[in-house]
Design a protein around this motif. Structure first.
Motif, PDB file in Angstrom:
ATOM      1  N   PHE A 130     -38.953 -34.199 -80.600  1.00 51.71           N
ATOM      2  CA  PHE A 130     -38.023 -34.558 -81.905  1.00 51.71           C
ATOM      3  C   PHE A 130     -38.713 -35.307 -82.653  1.00 51.71           C
ATOM      4  N   ALA A 131     -39.626 -36.153 -82.109  1.00 51.94           N
ATOM      5  CA  ALA A 131     -40.500 -37.150 -82.922  1.00 51.94           C
ATOM      6  C   ALA A 131     -41.442 -36.502 -83.927  1.00 51.94           C
ATOM      7  N   ARG A 132     -41.955 -35.344 -83.313  1.00 49.75           N
ATOM      8  CA  ARG A 132     -43.083 -34.712 -83.955  1.00 49.75           C
ATOM      9  C   ARG A 132     -42.363 -33.879 -84.964  1.00 49.75           C
ATOM     10  N   ALA A 133     -41.005 -33.258 -84.944  1.00 50.89           N
ATOM     11  CA  ALA A 133     -40.339 -32.511 -86.044  1.00 50.89           C
ATOM     12  C   ALA A 133     -40.042 -33.514 -86.946  1.00 50.89           C
ATOM     13  N   ALA A 134     -39.749 -34.917 -86.659  1.00 45.93           N
ATOM     14  CA  ALA A 134     -39.492 -35.842 -87.739  1.00 45.93           C
ATOM     15  C   ALA A 134     -40.807 -36.054 -88.505  1.00 45.93           C
ATOM     16  N   GLU A 135     -41.974 -35.976 -87.927  1.00 50.89           N
ATOM     17  CA  GLU A 135     -43.305 -35.938 -88.795  1.00 50.89           C
ATOM     18  C   GLU A 135     -43.499 -34.964 -89.597  1.00 50.89           C
ATOM     19  N   GLY A 136     -42.635 -33.790 -89.344  1.00 50.09           N
ATOM     20  CA  GLY A 136     -43.045 -32.561 -90.156  1.00 50.09           C
ATOM     21  C   GLY A 136     -43.589 -31.528 -89.459  1.00 50.09           C
ATOM     22  N   PHE A 137     -43.726 -31.651 -88.315  1.00 55.94           N
ATOM     23  CA  PHE A 137     -44.103 -30.675 -87.633  1.00 55.94           C
ATOM     24  C   PHE A 137     -43.300 -29.318 -87.263  1.00 55.94           C
ATOM     25  N   SER A 138     -43.690 -28.215 -87.101  1.00 57.75           N
ATOM     26  CA  SER A 138     -42.589 -27.185 -86.778  1.00 57.75           C
ATOM     27  C   SER A 138     -42.902 -27.092 -85.146  1.00 57.75           C
ATOM     28  N   ILE A 139     -41.502 -27.345 -84.657  1.00 56.54           N
ATOM     29  CA  ILE A 139     -41.424 -27.056 -83.179  1.00 56.54           C
ATOM     30  C   ILE A 139     -40.815 -25.683 -82.826  1.00 56.54           C
ATOM     31  N   ASP A 140     -41.724 -25.039 -81.897  1.00 52.22           N
ATOM     32  CA  ASP A 140     -41.228 -23.858 -81.375  1.00 52.22           C
ATOM     33  C   ASP A 140     -39.884 -24.089 -80.706  1.00 52.22           C
ATOM     34  N   ALA A 141     -38.853 -23.455 -80.953  1.00 57.85           N
ATOM     35  CA  ALA A 141     -37.556 -23.663 -80.154  1.00 57.85           C
ATOM     36  C   ALA A 141     -37.817 -23.122 -78.627  1.00 57.85           C
ATOM     37  N   LYS A 142     -38.682 -22.151 -78.616  1.00 63.32           N
ATOM     38  CA  LYS A 142     -39.037 -21.821 -76.724  1.00 63.32           C
ATOM     39  C   LYS A 142     -39.458 -23.049 -76.126  1.00 63.32           C
ATOM     40  N   LEU A 143     -39.799 -23.886 -76.727  1.00 66.68           N
ATOM     41  CA  LEU A 143     -40.257 -25.092 -76.003  1.00 66.68           C
ATOM     42  C   LEU A 143     -39.302 -25.557 -75.016  1.00 66.68           C
ATOM     43  N   PHE A 144     -37.908 -25.587 -75.739  1.00 63.54           N
ATOM     44  CA  PHE A 144     -36.760 -26.368 -74.860  1.00 63.54           C
ATOM     45  C   PHE A 144     -36.449 -25.495 -73.765  1.00 63.54           C
ATOM     46  N   ALA A 145     -36.461 -24.188 -73.976  1.00 58.92           N
ATOM     47  CA  ALA A 145     -36.374 -23.213 -72.748  1.00 58.92           C
ATOM     48  C   ALA A 145     -37.320 -23.581 -71.667  1.00 58.92           C
ATOM     49  N   GLY A 146     -38.646 -23.598 -72.166  1.00 61.71           N
ATOM     50  CA  GLY A 146     -39.659 -23.979 -71.032  1.00 61.71           C
ATOM     51  C   GLY A 146     -39.560 -25.445 -70.376  1.00 61.71           C
ATOM     52  N   LEU A 147     -38.861 -26.234 -71.217  1.00 70.70           N
ATOM     53  CA  LEU A 147     -38.692 -27.396 -70.560  1.00 70.70           C
ATOM     54  C   LEU A 147     -37.746 -27.470 -69.576  1.00 70.70           C
ATOM     55  N   TRP A 148     -36.589 -26.510 -69.917  1.00 72.67           N
ATOM     56  CA  TRP A 148     -35.483 -26.355 -68.930  1.00 72.67           C
ATOM     57  C   TRP A 148     -36.071 -25.578 -67.778  1.00 72.67           C
ATOM     58  N   PHE A 149     -36.876 -24.729 -67.931  1.00 68.28           N
ATOM     59  CA  PHE A 149     -37.496 -23.844 -66.743  1.00 68.28           C
ATOM     60  C   PHE A 149     -38.409 -24.801 -65.864  1.00 68.28           C
ATOM     61  N   ILE A 150     -39.090 -26.076 -66.514  1.00 68.10           N
ATOM     62  CA  ILE A 150     -39.928 -26.844 -65.639  1.00 68.10           C
ATOM     63  C   ILE A 150     -38.793 -27.726 -64.918  1.00 68.10           C
ATOM     64  N   GLU A 151     -37.751 -28.141 -65.369  1.00 67.96           N
ATOM     65  CA  GLU A 151     -36.861 -28.897 -64.922  1.00 67.96           C
ATOM     66  C   GLU A 151     -36.005 -28.474 -63.769  1.00 67.96           C
ATOM     67  N   HIS A 152     -35.839 -26.893 -63.660  1.00 67.58           N
ATOM     68  CA  HIS A 152     -35.076 -26.211 -63.004  1.00 67.58           C
ATOM     69  C   HIS A 152     -35.731 -25.129 -62.260  1.00 67.58           C
ATOM     70  N   PRO A 153     -36.558 -25.539 -61.367  1.00 72.68           N
ATOM     71  CA  PRO A 153     -37.503 -24.285 -60.807  1.00 72.68           C
ATOM     72  C   PRO A 153     -36.727 -23.583 -60.026  1.00 72.68           C
ATOM     73  N   GLU A 154     -35.600 -24.024 -59.372  1.00 74.87           N
ATOM     74  CA  GLU A 154     -34.890 -23.006 -58.812  1.00 74.87           C
ATOM     75  C   GLU A 154     -33.992 -21.839 -59.427  1.00 74.87           C
ATOM     76  N   ALA A 155     -33.788 -21.977 -60.543  1.00 76.06           N
ATOM     77  CA  ALA A 155     -32.993 -21.298 -61.439  1.00 76.06           C
ATOM     78  C   ALA A 155     -33.660 -20.041 -62.182  1.00 76.06           C
ATOM     79  N   HIS A 156     -35.130 -19.747 -61.680  1.00 75.14           N
ATOM     80  CA  HIS A 156     -35.694 -18.812 -62.585  1.00 75.14           C
ATOM     81  C   HIS A 156     -35.024 -17.193 -62.525  1.00 75.14           C
ATOM     82  N   ILE A 157     -35.038 -16.835 -63.616  1.00 74.24           N
ATOM     83  CA  ILE A 157     -34.412 -15.658 -63.887  1.00 74.24           C
ATOM     84  C   ILE A 157     -35.556 -14.507 -63.667  1.00 74.24           C
ATOM     85  N   ARG A 158     -35.125 -13.593 -62.655  1.00 76.08           N
ATOM     86  CA  ARG A 158     -36.034 -12.460 -62.395  1.00 76.08           C
ATOM     87  C   ARG A 158     -35.291 -11.185 -62.594  1.00 76.08           C
TER      88      ARG A 158
END
Length: 194
Positions: free
Chosen positions: A166-194
């Motif tokens: 979010f700090a990079r977004a405030a600086e003007g970077f474009s942040i790929d929204a899929k990053l937040f899905a990626g962070l969720w997958f990192i935090e929830h390794p037990e919940a992987h969709i197969r």
């Protein structure tokens, strides 16, 4: 309108079975039309892969690069096309993930797991994007991408990753929204969709 064979699914539009017309074909993308729908098709049949990578120091790896299509610097996770190299059209998604991780970040991984696959933008493209989780990272090179790329690697403490984005977004970077899905997958390794 036709009815969908899936329970609780939207009806299938009548022109979904119309013949496909190619409007333009380039090296990497083809613009097509089916009925009233225009969409882009990737010319590599393997789609793309996003690599979820966390260093032994518990830092999430992000990459920064300028994207000409949106005329902005972006923050992304390491990623790349599957089967885009000559004579590698049938490349496995996990092999491509290992290759792209090392090429872009300079890290090799001891293990890599398939997590999930879905459309990058289902209203606009046929491209499918897979998520792969890289484990047991070891620094083996400088990273930075191939000769056509100019990638900057960022290693961000996992506990600060969301705020950092979010700090990079405030600086003007474009942040790929899929990053937040990626962070969720990192935090929830037990919940992987197969």
């Amino acid at each position: 309108m036709q009815t969908s064979p899936l329970p609780h699914a939207s009806p299938i539009p009548q022109d979904a079975s119309a013949p496909v017309e190619t409007l333009y074909s380039g090296k990497w993308l083809t613009l097509k039309k089916r009925g009233r729908w225009e969409y882009v098709e990737r010319n590599n049949p393997g789609g793309a892969v996003i690599i979820l990578a966390v260093t032994p120091e518990d830092k999430v790896i992000f990459v920064e690069q300028y994207r000409v299509s949106i005329l902005k610097n972006t923050i992304e996770m390491p990623a790349g096309l599957v089967g885009d190299l000559a004579d590698q059209e049938d490349e496995d998604v996990l092999l491509a993930a290992r290759r792209e991780l090392e090429e872009e970040t300079g890290y090799a991984c001891g293990r890599i797991d398939f997590i999930h696959e879905g459309p990058s933008s289902s209203g606009m493209s046929t491209e499918m994007i897979a998520f792969a989780r890289a484990w047991d990272l070891t620094k083996v090179g400088p990273g930075g991408g191939d000769e056509s790329e100019n990638i900057i690697v960022h290693e961000v403490p996992r506990s600060e990753a969301g705020a950092w984005l979010f700090a990079r977004a405030a600086e003007g970077f474009s942040i790929d929204a899929k990053l937040f899905a990626g962070l969720w997958f990192i935090e929830h390794p037990e919940a992987h969709i197969r």
